[in-house]
Design a protein around this motif. Structure first.
Motif, PDB file in Angstrom:
ATOM      1  N   ILE A   1      38.063  47.832  40.324  1.00 43.98           N
ATOM      2  CA  ILE A   1      39.000  46.725  40.449  1.00 43.98           C
ATOM      3  C   ILE A   1      39.377  46.485  41.905  1.00 43.98           C
ATOM      4  CG2 ILE A   1      40.991  48.254  40.022  1.00 43.98           C
ATOM      5  CD1 ILE A   1      42.348  45.825  38.639  1.00 43.98           C
TER       6      ILE A   1
ATOM      7  N   TRP B   1      42.197  45.473  43.596  1.00 45.02           N
ATOM      8  CA  TRP B   1      43.616  45.392  43.263  1.00 45.02           C
ATOM      9  C   TRP B   1      44.466  45.104  44.495  1.00 45.02           C
ATOM     10  CZ3 TRP B   1      46.412  44.572  39.134  1.00 45.02           C
ATOM     11  CH2 TRP B   1      47.746  44.959  39.072  1.00 45.02           C
TER      12      TRP B   1
ATOM     13  N   ILE C   1      45.710  52.568  37.017  1.00 38.22           N
ATOM     14  CA  ILE C   1      44.848  52.340  38.177  1.00 38.22           C
ATOM     15  C   ILE C   1      44.824  53.628  38.970  1.00 38.22           C
ATOM     16  CG2 ILE C   1      44.613  51.088  40.356  1.00 38.22           C
ATOM     17  CD1 ILE C   1      45.793  48.667  38.980  1.00 38.22           C
TER      18      ILE C   1
ATOM     19  N   ARG D   1      42.186  38.454  44.270  1.00 41.23           N
ATOM     20  CA  ARG D   1      42.211  39.804  43.705  1.00 41.23           C
ATOM     21  C   ARG D   1      42.134  39.765  42.174  1.00 41.23           C
ATOM     22  NH1 ARG D   1      47.524  42.196  46.492  1.00 41.23           N
ATOM     23  NH2 ARG D   1      48.219  40.106  45.863  1.00 41.23           N
TER      24      ARG D   1
ATOM     25  N   GLU E   1      42.923  40.955  38.192  1.00 41.06           N
ATOM     26  CA  GLU E   1      44.045  41.296  37.320  1.00 41.06           C
ATOM     27  C   GLU E   1      43.593  42.245  36.210  1.00 41.06           C
ATOM     28  OE1 GLU E   1      45.235  38.735  39.919  1.00 41.06           O
ATOM     29  OE2 GLU E   1      43.804  37.883  38.470  1.00 41.06           O
TER      30      GLU E   1
ATOM     31  N   HIS F   1      49.354  41.353  37.253  1.00 40.00           N
ATOM     32  CA  HIS F   1      48.869  41.081  38.606  1.00 40.00           C
ATOM     33  C   HIS F   1      49.588  41.983  39.605  1.00 40.00           C
ATOM     34  CE1 HIS F   1      52.434  38.321  38.408  1.00 40.00           C
ATOM     35  NE2 HIS F   1      52.561  38.651  39.691  1.00 40.00           N
ATOM     36  N   ASN F   2      49.000  42.128  40.766  1.00 44.90           N
ATOM     37  CA  ASN F   2      49.578  42.938  41.832  1.00 44.90           C
ATOM     38  C   ASN F   2      50.570  42.085  42.609  1.00 44.90           C
ATOM     39  OD1 ASN F   2      50.171  44.720  43.863  1.00 44.90           O
ATOM     40  ND2 ASN F   2      48.053  45.077  44.507  1.00 44.90           N
TER      41      ASN F   2
END
Length: 500
Positions: free
Chosen positions: A402, A404, A425, A454, A456, A469-470
Motif C-alpha cells: 500500500i 499510504w 498497516i 495515495r 485507501e 484514508h490517511n
C-alpha cells in the motif's frame, strides 16, 4: 501445430512447444495495430487519464461508510473491485456475493443490484475464481466510451451490462474449446492493441482424479474479441499452467501495448508460449517432490531489466521464483519453508528494485521472511513478537502493498487471519505494526479511490463498505495517479485471497 476441426482458422497451443499461434494477419496490419495500441496507451484507456483523475474529493468521514442492499452473511465467496462505471470520473464499487452483484457509486448511492447466479466460488473444488475472487470485470469493452460490467453465470453464460444502469447489453454462451463443459472465469484484456476489447476465458479440466487440483486448475483457456465471444477464438490452449488457488493474471509484460497472460507459463498476445526457459526444468521431482503455485504477482521488481517480472510462490518445493518473458531470473528458498502468501513492493528504498515479503505457512505463530530484488534474504522475524496485543495468533491474511504515506517506502496492509477481524498497516521489513483499525473485516481491498494519489483501505464488513484514508499530509503530493499504469489496473481486477 494442431488444427482444431471446430475452428479451422484458429490454433491450439501447448506447453511443450513454443509456437506462433492465433489468427493469421499480415505484418502491415500488425504494425498498424501496434501503432494504434501505442497511441491509445499514451492518451489513456477509457478515461483513465491523469487529467480525468486529477482532482478527486476526499471523503468527509473516516471511515466513509456505504450501506449495501445485499445479505450480510459471508462464507469467503465473492469479492470487490472498483471502476468508473457511471462516467463521472470517480471510482465506483462492485461487490459480489453468491447470488448477488451490487454496484454503488463513489458517494455511496446505489446504482443497481442484481440477484443473479454470478460465477463466484469459495474453493477450487468447484473451479474458479476461488476464495475472495470477485468474479466480475469492468471496462469499455465495446468502444462506446462507457464502461460495461462483465461476468459469467453458473451456467457458463457471458453477461455484458451497462455499467451505469445494469441494463443487459449482451447475454451469450461463449464458444467452447475441446475439454470445456462451461467457462468458469472471464478476464478483460488488451490483446489486439485496440484497448480493453478482448476477453480471456478459463476453465478447469472436468474429469480425472486431479481435475480441480494443482496445475490442472484453469489450464483450459481461450481468447476472443469482446464483440464476438460466440465466434472463432483468437487463440486457445489446453496447456496453460495456472496458479492452484486462483485465476490467470494479465499485464503488458514487455511494454508493447498489448497484454500477456502470466502463470507458470507465459502466453503472449498472439497465444504463443514464450517461456523458453521451461519452469519445470528448474526443480527436481525426486528431490523437491510435486508442487503447485500458491500465488502470483506482476511487478517491475527489477527496474534494470526491460518490462515487468512475475513472482511465483511454490507449495511443495517451497521456493520463490522471479521470471520475465525473456529469462528465468532466480529461484530461492528460506530454510525450505513454504512462502504461501506474499506481497511485493518498495519496502526498502535504499535497496535497488522491489522486495518480496513472504508470510510463511504456519497455521499459528507465523514467521515471515523477505527477499530483495536479487533473491537475497534481507529480513525474517516472528509475527508474535511484532503483532499488537490481542491480534490473532494465526497472523495475517490478504496482504496488500500500500502507498499510504506518499513517501518512497511502501507499507503492507492485511487483516486478521481466518476471522472477520481487525485490519492493520505494518512495515514488511521490521514487521512493526504502524496502525490498527478495529474492524470486522470480511474482505480487504487496497486502491486509490479518493483524495490524492495515495491508496485507501477498503473493507467489506457484512453488508457495509468502510473506506479509510490517511489524514496525514502527503509526502509527495505531485505524483501521477497509480491508475495511469495499465498493470495496476489489471492487478486490481484479477486479485483473490492468495494473490492480492
Amino acid at each position: 501445430m494442431r488444427e482444431n476441426s471446430r475452428y479451422p482458422h484458429s490454433r491450439t497451443v501447448g506447453i511443450s512447444e513454443s509456437k506462433a499461434e492465433g489468427i493469421n494477419v499480415t505484418s502491415a496490419i500488425l504494425r498498424w495495430i501496434c501503432l494504434v495500441g501505442s497511441l491509445i496507451i499514451f492518451f489513456g484507456f477509457s478515461g483513465y487519464t491523469q487529467g480525468a483523475m486529477g482532482d478527486w474529493p476526499q471523503y468527509p468521514t473516516n471511515p466513509f461508510v456505504i450501506q449495501l442492499d445485499i445479505p450480510a452473511e459471508d462464507d469467503g465467496t465473492g469479492g470487490i473491485v472498483v471502476a468508473d462505471v457511471n462516467g463521472d470520473d470517480l471510482l465506483d464499487y462492485l461487490i459480489t456475493k453468491p447470488g448477488y452483484l451490487a454496484v454503488y457509486d463513489h458517494n455511496g448511492g446505489k446504482l443497481w443490484v442484481k440477484e443473479i447466479d454470478i460465477r463466484v466460488e469459495q474453493t477450487g473444488d468447484n473451479g474458479l475464481p476461488h476464495w475472495h475472487g470477485p468474479g466480475v470485470q469492468a471496462a469499455d469493452v465495446d468502444g462506446d466510451g462507457q464502461y460495461e460490467v462483465v461476468f459469467l453465470t453458473g451456467d457458463g453464460s457471458l453477461h455484458i451490462l451497462e455499467g451505469s444502469t445494469g441494463k443487459s447489453k449482451k447475454v451469450v454462451k461463449p464458444s467452447l474449446i475441446p475439454g470445456v463443459e462451461r467457462w468458469e472465469h472471464v478476464i478483460i484484456a488488451n490483446l489486439r492493441g485496440l484497448g480493453e476489447r478482448d476477453l480471456i476465458f478459463e476453465a478447469s479440466l472436468q474429469s480425472g482424479p486431479d481435475s480441480q487440483r494443482g496445475a490442472e486448475r484453469g489450464r483450459l483457456m481461450a481468447a476472443f474479441p469482446a464483440e464476438a465471444p460466440q465466434g472463432v477464438p483468437l487463440w486457445y490452449t489446453d496447456r496453460y499452467w495456472s496458479p492452484a488457488h486462483g485465476t490467470a493474471r494479465v499485464a503488458d509484460l514487455d511494454g508493447d501495448g498489448r497484454d500477456e497472460v502470466a502463470g507458470v507459463t507465459i502466453i503472449n498476445h498472439n497465444g504463443k508460449f514464450i517461456d523458453g526457459w521451461h519452469y519445470s526444468e528448474k526443480w527436481n521431482l525426486e528431490r523437491d517432490g510435486p508442487f503447485h503455485i500458491d500465488s502470483m504477482f506482476i511487478y517491475d521488481v527489477r527496474p534494470d531489466l526491460p518490462g515487468l517480472e512475475v513472482v511465483l510462490l511454490e507449495e511443495g518445493a517451497n521456493h520463490i521464483s522471479l521470471v520475465n518473458m525473456n529469462q528465468f531470473i532466480w529461484r530461492v528458498d528460506y530454510q525450505h519453508q513454504e512462502p504461501q502468501n506474499a506481497t511485493v513492493g518498495e519496502f526498502d528504498p535504499d535497496r535497488p528494485g522491489l522486495e518480496i515479503w513472504c508470510r510463511s505457512r504456519y497455521d499459528k505463530h507465523q514467521k515471515p521472511f523477505v527477499f530483495d530484488a536479487n533473491g537475497q534474504l534481507v529480513a525474517h522475524y516472528e509475527m508474535d513478537k511484532v503483532a499488537p496485543e490481542g491480534w490473532t495468533v494465526k497472523g495475517v491474511e490478504v496482504i496488500w502493498a500500500i502507498d499510504w504515506t506518499g513517501g518512497a517506502k511502501q507499507l503492507a496492509a492485511a487483516k486478521e487471519r481466518h476471522k472477520s477481524g481487525d485490519v492493520a498497516i505494518f512495515d514488511p521489513i521490521s514487521g512493526k505494526f504502524l496502525q490498527r483499525f478495529k474492524e470486522k473485516a470480511d474482505r480487504l481491498y487496497v486502491a486509490d479511490v479518493s483524495g490524492d494519489w495515495r491508496e485507501e483501505l477498503i473493507v467489506v464488513s457484512g453488508n457495509e463498505i468502510h473506506v479509510y484514508h490517511n489524514t496525514a499530509s502527503n509526502l509527495n503530493p505531485n505524483r501521477e495517479r497509480l491508475w495511469t499504469q495499465s498493470h495496476y489496473r489489471r492487478s486490481k481486477m484479477t486479485w483473490n485471497y492468495y494473490s492480492p
